[in-house]
Design a protein around this motif. Structure first.
Motif, PDB file in Angstrom:
ATOM      1  N   ALA A  60     -60.193  -3.509 -17.392  1.00  0.00           N
ATOM      2  CA  ALA A  60     -60.406  -4.735 -16.627  1.00  0.00           C
ATOM      3  C   ALA A  60     -61.668  -5.464 -17.082  1.00  0.00           C
ATOM      4  O   ALA A  60     -61.691  -6.690 -17.159  1.00  0.00           O
ATOM      5  N   ALA A  61     -62.719  -4.712 -17.419  1.00  0.00           N
ATOM      6  CA  ALA A  61     -63.979  -5.328 -17.839  1.00  0.00           C
ATOM      7  C   ALA A  61     -63.821  -6.087 -19.157  1.00  0.00           C
ATOM      8  O   ALA A  61     -64.418  -7.149 -19.343  1.00  0.00           O
ATOM      9  N   ILE A  62     -63.010  -5.562 -20.064  1.00  0.00           N
ATOM     10  CA  ILE A  62     -62.852  -6.176 -21.382  1.00  0.00           C
ATOM     11  C   ILE A  62     -61.694  -7.179 -21.399  1.00  0.00           C
ATOM     12  O   ILE A  62     -61.655  -8.073 -22.235  1.00  0.00           O
ATOM     13  N   ASN A  63     -60.756  -7.040 -20.462  1.00  0.00           N
ATOM     14  CA  ASN A  63     -59.579  -7.912 -20.388  1.00  0.00           C
ATOM     15  C   ASN A  63     -59.486  -8.556 -19.005  1.00  0.00           C
ATOM     16  O   ASN A  63     -58.539  -8.293 -18.256  1.00  0.00           O
ATOM     17  N   PRO A  64     -60.440  -9.411 -18.618  1.00  0.00           N
ATOM     18  CA  PRO A  64     -60.435  -9.978 -17.261  1.00  0.00           C
ATOM     19  C   PRO A  64     -59.200 -10.820 -16.954  1.00  0.00           C
ATOM     20  O   PRO A  64     -58.833 -10.981 -15.792  1.00  0.00           O
TER      21      PRO A  64
END
Length: 118
Positions: A60-64
């Motif tokens: 989630a942090a890298i693919n918001p």
């Protein structure tokens, strides 16, 4: 864990991952483990297939963009397009008044007794 993310993760999806050296690149999701809240991914590097497990939080942090909910009605988000209608002029003339046209199988403008063989 966000159910939106879980709904968007599936085998075959390309996501961005961050390597232990800080490099961010694309990888292919191979499996999704809801119990462990992680995905296993694979990528090709130097002719060899490499892989690792990544927690949902890191995904989630890298693919918001995966956290954004999908629209419920995709048609509502598309601009309306006018449909162009082609007008087709028939190349076959209509039968003239009082004329009987018969092709043997089909007849136009003919009374029953005007059709040959009827």
């Amino acid at each position: 864990m966000d159910s939106t993310l879980q709904a968007r993760l599936f085998p075959g999806l390309d996501i961005k991952i961050q390597r232990s050296n800080g490099l961010i690149h694309s990888a292919n999701v191979r499996t999704v483990d809801l119990e462990k809240a992680c995905v296993s991914v694979e990528w090709i590097e130097g002719g060899a297939t490499k892989g690792k497990e990544i927690d949902f939080d890191d995904v989630a942090a890298i693919n918001p963009e995966l956290l954004q909910p999908l629209p419920l009605h995709p048609k509502d988000n598309l601009p309306l397009q006018k449909q162009k209608r082609r007008s087709v002029n028939s190349k076959i003339p209509a039968p003239k008044e009082g004329k009987c046209i018969s092709t043997g199988l089909l007849s136009w403008g003919c009374a029953q007794n005007d059709v040959p063989g009827a």
